[in-house]
Design an enzyme around this catalytic site. Structure first.
Site, PDB file in Angstrom:
ATOM      1  CG  MET A   1      -1.953   0.563   1.679  1.00 24.42           C
ATOM      2  SD  MET A   1      -1.269   2.273   1.855  1.00 24.42           S
ATOM      3  CE  MET A   1      -0.979   2.121   3.051  1.00 24.42           C
ATOM      4  N   PRO A   2       1.076   1.584  -0.979  1.00 24.85           N
ATOM      5  CG  PRO A   2       1.803   4.063  -2.092  1.00 24.85           C
ATOM      6  CD  PRO A   2       2.070   3.004  -0.858  1.00 24.85           C
ATOM      7  CG  LEU A   3      -4.879   1.361  -5.351  1.00 18.09           C
ATOM      8  CD1 LEU A   3      -4.379   0.181  -6.682  1.00 18.09           C
ATOM      9  CD2 LEU A   3      -6.411   0.971  -5.420  1.00 18.09           C
TER      10      LEU A   3
END
Length: 129
Positions: A1-3
């Site tokens: 994560m992040p996307l």
């Protein structure tokens, strides 16, 4: 994560596309202090008429190398966000020949309950992450 979602004009050169994605990931790793294997990227390629990115009145033109990077992430400090913007501007130019005026970045923040990495669980809430 992040996307990270990347929108750009259709690329015929798969190596160039991989270089762009690798560069974006390296910037995120450095700016957000995320692990190297914390990589979630989705690419959307468009015909020229499907991407209209004007300058919000800032007085510049974008080229066929225009790119939008949308980041969905847990909350980050302003300093980390500004570092990400700076690294993306520098490295996409140096490594991918994408000029800084062709770069548009948007960050959307959310919380621990907003993520499931599989198995029907919210791993940030269960303590697995």
């Amino acid at each position: 994560m992040p996307l990270i979602q990347v929108d750009l004009l259709k690329q015929n050169d798969k190596e160039r596309l991989r270089n762009i994605l690798d560069t974006i990931h390296q910037c995120a790793v450095e700016a957000f202090d995320i692990p190297e294997r914390d990589r979630y990227q989705i690419v959307n390629q468009h015909d020229p008429e499907e991407m209209i990115l004007l300058d919000t009145g800032l007085g510049f033109e974008r080229t066929k190398n225009q790119i939008v990077i949308r980041v969905t992430s847990k909350q980050r400090t302003q300093d980390k966000k500004e570092l990400l913007y700076s690294l993306l501007g520098q490295r996409l130019k140096d490594r991918c020949q994408i000029e800084p005026q062709d770069l548009l970045v948007s960050i959307v923040e959310n919380g621990d309950a907003d993520w499931s990495f599989g198995f029907g669980k919210a791993q940030f809430l269960t303590g697995e992450l």
